[in-house]
Write a protein that holds these residues in place. Structure first.
Motif, PDB file in Angstrom:
ATOM      1  N   SER A 146      39.588  45.333  28.807  1.00  9.46           N
ATOM      2  CA  SER A 146      40.549  44.875  29.815  1.00  9.46           C
ATOM      3  C   SER A 146      39.852  44.597  31.141  1.00  9.46           C
ATOM      4  CB  SER A 146      41.646  45.918  30.012  1.00  9.46           C
ATOM      5  OG  SER A 146      42.375  46.069  28.815  1.00  9.46           O
ATOM      6  N   GLY A 147      38.925  45.458  31.514  1.00  8.62           N
ATOM      7  CA  GLY A 147      38.175  45.247  32.755  1.00  8.62           C
ATOM      8  C   GLY A 147      37.349  43.974  32.716  1.00  8.62           C
ATOM      9  N   GLU A 148      36.724  43.721  31.563  1.00 10.35           N
ATOM     10  CA  GLU A 148      35.918  42.498  31.423  1.00 10.35           C
ATOM     11  C   GLU A 148      36.809  41.253  31.465  1.00 10.35           C
ATOM     12  OE1 GLU A 148      32.661  42.105  31.432  1.00 10.35           O
ATOM     13  OE2 GLU A 148      32.262  44.255  31.537  1.00 10.35           O
ATOM     14  N   VAL A 149      37.946  41.313  30.797  1.00  7.11           N
ATOM     15  CA  VAL A 149      38.875  40.162  30.812  1.00  7.11           C
ATOM     16  C   VAL A 149      39.337  39.915  32.251  1.00  7.11           C
ATOM     17  CG1 VAL A 149      41.153  39.358  30.075  1.00  7.11           C
ATOM     18  CG2 VAL A 149      39.614  40.418  28.412  1.00  7.11           C
ATOM     19  N   ARG A 150      39.689  40.988  32.931  1.00  6.17           N
ATOM     20  CA  ARG A 150      40.140  40.869  34.324  1.00  6.17           C
ATOM     21  C   ARG A 150      39.037  40.248  35.198  1.00  6.17           C
ATOM     22  NH1 ARG A 150      41.377  45.722  34.648  1.00  6.17           N
ATOM     23  NH2 ARG A 150      43.550  45.535  34.019  1.00  6.17           N
ATOM     24  N   SER A 151      37.802  40.682  35.012  1.00  6.48           N
ATOM     25  CA  SER A 151      36.686  40.134  35.783  1.00  6.48           C
ATOM     26  C   SER A 151      36.492  38.649  35.525  1.00  6.48           C
ATOM     27  CB  SER A 151      35.384  40.874  35.440  1.00  6.48           C
ATOM     28  OG  SER A 151      35.455  42.204  35.840  1.00  6.48           O
ATOM     29  N   TRP A 152      36.555  38.261  34.239  1.00  5.04           N
ATOM     30  CA  TRP A 152      36.364  36.852  33.912  1.00  5.04           C
ATOM     31  C   TRP A 152      37.504  35.986  34.429  1.00  5.04           C
ATOM     32  CZ3 TRP A 152      32.253  34.181  32.790  1.00  5.04           C
ATOM     33  CH2 TRP A 152      31.139  34.838  32.295  1.00  5.04           C
ATOM     34  N   LEU A 153      38.713  36.515  34.414  1.00  4.98           N
ATOM     35  CA  LEU A 153      39.824  35.766  34.999  1.00  4.98           C
ATOM     36  C   LEU A 153      39.567  35.527  36.480  1.00  4.98           C
ATOM     37  CD1 LEU A 153      42.968  37.411  33.345  1.00  4.98           C
ATOM     38  CD2 LEU A 153      41.977  35.170  32.839  1.00  4.98           C
ATOM     39  N   GLY A 154      39.100  36.561  37.167  1.00  8.77           N
ATOM     40  CA  GLY A 154      38.791  36.431  38.592  1.00  8.77           C
ATOM     41  C   GLY A 154      37.684  35.420  38.845  1.00  8.77           C
ATOM     42  N   ARG A 155      36.637  35.441  38.014  1.00 11.15           N
ATOM     43  CA  ARG A 155      35.522  34.502  38.170  1.00 11.15           C
ATOM     44  C   ARG A 155      35.979  33.062  37.986  1.00 11.15           C
ATOM     45  NH1 ARG A 155      32.179  38.045  34.200  1.00 11.15           N
ATOM     46  NH2 ARG A 155      31.606  39.740  35.608  1.00 11.15           N
ATOM     47  N   ARG A 156      36.938  32.865  37.100  1.00 15.73           N
ATOM     48  CA  ARG A 156      37.419  31.508  36.808  1.00 15.73           C
ATOM     49  C   ARG A 156      38.616  31.109  37.667  1.00 15.73           C
ATOM     50  NH1 ARG A 156      32.970  30.900  34.373  1.00 15.73           N
ATOM     51  NH2 ARG A 156      32.862  30.528  32.133  1.00 15.73           N
TER      52      ARG A 156
END
Length: 131
Positions: free
Chosen positions: A20-30
Motif C-alpha cells: 500500500s505504501g509503494e502504491v501510494r508513493s507511485w501515485l504521488g510520483r505520477r
C-alpha cells in the motif's frame, strides 16, 4: 568463500502495508489520485481504501494492472524489499516439530504394528501391506 545473504522475513500484514505504501508513493510520483486508481481497477473508493490501509490484501492481477497503468514493472512497483522478502514458515513457532512422528532406523514410524500372520503390517495413519 561463502557469503551469506541476510534473510528478511515479513508477515502478510506487513507485506500488505508495504504494498500500500509503494502504491501510494507511485501515485504521488505520477500525480494521480486514489479515486483514479479505483476507477481504473473497477473498485469502489471504499474497497480501494481498505487495500490502501492494509485491511484487504492486494490481488496479483490488481498489482499487475496497477504496474501497467503506471507504466512500470511489478518489481518497480513493489521494490527490492518486498521482492526479496520471505514469509516466515507457518507454524515454526507453534512447536509443530514436536508433533512429528518419531522414526525408527528404517525411517518408519515407531507405532508400526505387526498384526501377525502373513507379514501384514498396518500403520495407524495409512494401510501398508507387505506380503
Amino acid at each position: 568463500m561463502v557469503t551469506s545473504v541476510a534473510q528478511h522475513f515479513i508477515t502478510e500484514d506487513q507485506a500488505n502495508q508495504q504494498v500500500s505504501g509503494e502504491v501510494r508513493s507511485w501515485l504521488g510520483r505520477r500525480g494521480l489520485t486514489q479515486r483514479q486508481l479505483a476507477a481504473h481497477l473497477g473498485l469502489s473508493p471504499t474497497s480501494l481504501s481498505f487495500r490502501m490501509k492494509g485491511r484487504t490484501p492486494w490481488g496479483f492481477s490488481e498489482l499487475m494492472r496497477i504496474a501497467t497503468w503506471l507504466d512500470i514493472s511489478l518489481h518497480d512497483l513493489l521494490g527490492d524489499g518486498l521482492i526479496n522478502a520471505k514469509a516466515p514458515v507457518r507454524g515454526a513457532d507453534e512447536g509443530l516439530s514436536e508433533k512429528l512422528p518419531q522414526l525408527d532406523s528404517n525411517q518408519q514410524p515407531l507405532d508400526f504394528r505387526c498384526l501377525g500372520t502373513g507379514g501384514l503390517f498396518v500403520h495407524m495413519s495409512y494401510p501398508f501391506f507387505m506380503v
